[in-house]
Design a protein around this motif. Structure first.
Motif, PDB file in Angstrom:
ATOM      1  N   TRP A 106       0.934  -1.205   0.012  1.00  0.00           N
ATOM      2  CA  TRP A 106       0.044  -0.017  -0.048  1.00  0.00           C
ATOM      3  C   TRP A 106       0.821   1.356  -0.068  1.00  0.00           C
ATOM      4  CZ3 TRP A 106      -0.355   4.279   3.396  1.00  0.00           C
ATOM      5  CH2 TRP A 106      -1.483   4.943   3.222  1.00  0.00           C
ATOM      6  N   TYR A 107       2.049   1.185   0.902  1.00  0.00           N
ATOM      7  CA  TYR A 107       2.692   2.616   1.115  1.00  0.00           C
ATOM      8  C   TYR A 107       3.636   2.756  -0.353  1.00  0.00           C
ATOM      9  CZ  TYR A 107       5.721   5.896   3.325  1.00  0.00           C
ATOM     10  OH  TYR A 107       6.449   7.099   3.280  1.00  0.00           O
ATOM     11  N   SER A 120       3.033   5.206 -12.223  1.00  0.00           N
ATOM     12  CA  SER A 120       2.855   4.795 -10.806  1.00  0.00           C
ATOM     13  C   SER A 120       4.188   5.062 -10.277  1.00  0.00           C
ATOM     14  CB  SER A 120       2.738   3.499 -10.847  1.00  0.00           C
ATOM     15  OG  SER A 120       3.735   2.644 -11.236  1.00  0.00           O
ATOM     16  N   GLY A 146       0.066  13.773  -4.086  1.00  0.00           N
ATOM     17  CA  GLY A 146      -0.834  12.915  -4.127  1.00  0.00           C
ATOM     18  C   GLY A 146      -1.334  12.948  -2.610  1.00  0.00           C
ATOM     19  N   PRO A 147      -2.578  12.358  -2.328  1.00  0.00           N
ATOM     20  CA  PRO A 147      -3.208  12.669  -1.248  1.00  0.00           C
ATOM     21  C   PRO A 147      -2.377  12.151   0.023  1.00  0.00           C
ATOM     22  CG  PRO A 147      -4.626  11.157  -2.787  1.00  0.00           C
ATOM     23  CD  PRO A 147      -3.299  11.542  -3.384  1.00  0.00           C
ATOM     24  N   LEU A 148      -1.594  11.341  -0.026  1.00  0.00           N
ATOM     25  CA  LEU A 148      -0.509  11.014   0.995  1.00  0.00           C
ATOM     26  C   LEU A 148       0.297  12.174   1.458  1.00  0.00           C
ATOM     27  CD1 LEU A 148      -0.121   8.651   3.154  1.00  0.00           C
ATOM     28  CD2 LEU A 148       1.758   8.065   1.441  1.00  0.00           C
ATOM     29  N   ARG A 149       0.331  12.958   0.707  1.00  0.00           N
ATOM     30  CA  ARG A 149       1.479  14.191   0.822  1.00  0.00           C
ATOM     31  C   ARG A 149       1.246  14.784   1.970  1.00  0.00           C
ATOM     32  NH1 ARG A 149       3.651  18.999  -2.195  1.00  0.00           N
ATOM     33  NH2 ARG A 149       3.607  20.744  -0.862  1.00  0.00           N
ATOM     34  N   THR A 182       2.683   1.917  -3.186  1.00  0.00           N
ATOM     35  CA  THR A 182       1.788   2.234  -4.146  1.00  0.00           C
ATOM     36  C   THR A 182       1.756   3.902  -4.192  1.00  0.00           C
ATOM     37  OG1 THR A 182       1.006  -0.068  -4.434  1.00  0.00           O
ATOM     38  CG2 THR A 182      -0.356   2.071  -5.439  1.00  0.00           C
ATOM     39  N   HIS A 183       1.474   4.351  -2.971  1.00  0.00           N
ATOM     40  CA  HIS A 183       0.921   5.508  -2.802  1.00  0.00           C
ATOM     41  C   HIS A 183       2.260   6.788  -2.645  1.00  0.00           C
ATOM     42  CE1 HIS A 183      -2.706   3.603  -2.018  1.00  0.00           C
ATOM     43  NE2 HIS A 183      -3.301   4.861  -1.910  1.00  0.00           N
ATOM     44  N   TYR A 184       3.446   6.307  -2.144  1.00  0.00           N
ATOM     45  CA  TYR A 184       4.379   7.003  -1.732  1.00  0.00           C
ATOM     46  C   TYR A 184       4.845   7.992  -3.000  1.00  0.00           C
ATOM     47  CZ  TYR A 184       9.075   8.493  -0.335  1.00  0.00           C
ATOM     48  OH  TYR A 184      10.263   9.348   0.179  1.00  0.00           O
ATOM     49  N   GLN A 206       3.467   9.080  -5.601  1.00  0.00           N
ATOM     50  CA  GLN A 206       2.295  10.268  -5.949  1.00  0.00           C
ATOM     51  C   GLN A 206       2.486  11.327  -4.721  1.00  0.00           C
ATOM     52  OE1 GLN A 206       1.530   6.805  -6.681  1.00  0.00           O
ATOM     53  NE2 GLN A 206       2.099   7.014  -8.701  1.00  0.00           N
ATOM     54  N   ALA A 207       2.613  10.784  -3.617  1.00  0.00           N
ATOM     55  CA  ALA A 207       2.908  11.869  -2.310  1.00  0.00           C
ATOM     56  C   ALA A 207       3.866  12.697  -2.666  1.00  0.00           C
ATOM     57  CB  ALA A 207       2.967  10.846  -1.102  1.00  0.00           C
TER      58      ALA A 207
END
Length: 260
Positions: A40-41, A250, A52-55, A43-45, A47-48
């Motif tokens: 999960w991390y 990605s 991205g939303p995790l920023r 995948t999102h890191y 973009q953050a």
């Protein structure tokens, strides 16, 4: 936010229990949970890093909380390698030793990748992503561990105070049976030092203390079993070097148990 709440309310209590009392099946469950989180991390890191939303939940994206108002002095204590369990212990010790402090907020954040000091600390000091943080100006004056922050407290001024523990203690006592005792003593010393600063701070300067870290720590030993990719330098579970792959939007490529 939901994942951070799950970490505090569910994962951390279970992990405490599993390390002390769990059996083989419990360890297997933990491994599965950790792998799901890692997927999960990772995948999102990427973009953050670019909005991205995790920023907003990355450690180095946090603005200096509670910006000075012209009178208050803000001391940001950056501890090296302070993991969640030790952070809770340190908070309790500080509450016991510095009753003048009022706890305003506890916030869990995500570390940079790789979780190695030379890459993780500059972003915290600059507020920039790791690749942009090198040789950039810090957001506030930086004091070494040997300096006394008390001598630098000024109304409206923010300070970073770099403390090399508990990471230094973990590395120095890693093979010792007394490791946990040594870490406990280190946390006691740090809390006592901060309490002294709070107690001796000038009465006419409101003081804000922020405790944070550059990266966390694993609960257990994890020997490296995966060969280091050619042309890369490794430390712990991370390796770095020249880019060797082509990435899609990605920003992530997984080959077996290695993520690029």
């Amino acid at each position: 936010p939901e994942l951070l709440h799950w970490f505090e309310a569910a994962y951390l209590p279970y992990r405490r229990w599993q390390t002390d009392y769990g059996q083989e099946d419990d360890a297997a469950l933990t491994t599965a949970i950790i792998r799901r989180f890692a997927d999960w991390y990772l995948t999102h890191y990427p973009q953050a890093l670019s909005g991205g939303p995790l920023r907003e939940h990355l450690s180095f994206r946090q603005p200096l909380p509670h910006q000075p108002d012209g009178q208050a002095s803000t001391l940001v204590v950056i501890l090296d390698g302070l993991h969640a369990e030790d952070a809770l212990h340190l908070r309790q010790k500080l509450e016991d030793r510095a009753p003048r402090l009022q706890l305003v907020e506890t916030r869990w954040v995500f570390s940079t990748l790789p979780t190695v000091t030379e890459f993780a600390k500059p972003p915290v000091l600059t507020g920039l992503a790791p690749t942009a943080a090198v040789h950039q100006s810090t957001r506030a004056e930086v004091l070494s561990e040997r300096e006394d922050p008390l001598k630098h407290l000024t109304p409206g001024k923010a300070l970073f105070w770099r403390v090399m523990d508990p990471d230094r203690t973990y590395h120095g006592h890693n093979a010792d049976a007394s490791l946990l005792i040594a870490v406990e003593a280190t946390l006691h010393r740090i809390a006592t030092q901060i309490a002294r600063i709070v107690h001796d701070a000038p009465a006419d300067i409101p003081l804000r203390v922020i405790l944070t870290t550059d990266h966390g720590r694993l609960f257990d030993r994890v020997p490296r079993t995966i060969p280091i990719p050619p042309g890369m330098t490794a430390h712990g579970r991370a390796a770095w070097g020249a880019r060797q792959h082509t990435f899609d939007a990605s920003g992530l490529l997984v080959e077996g148990d290695v993520a690029f």
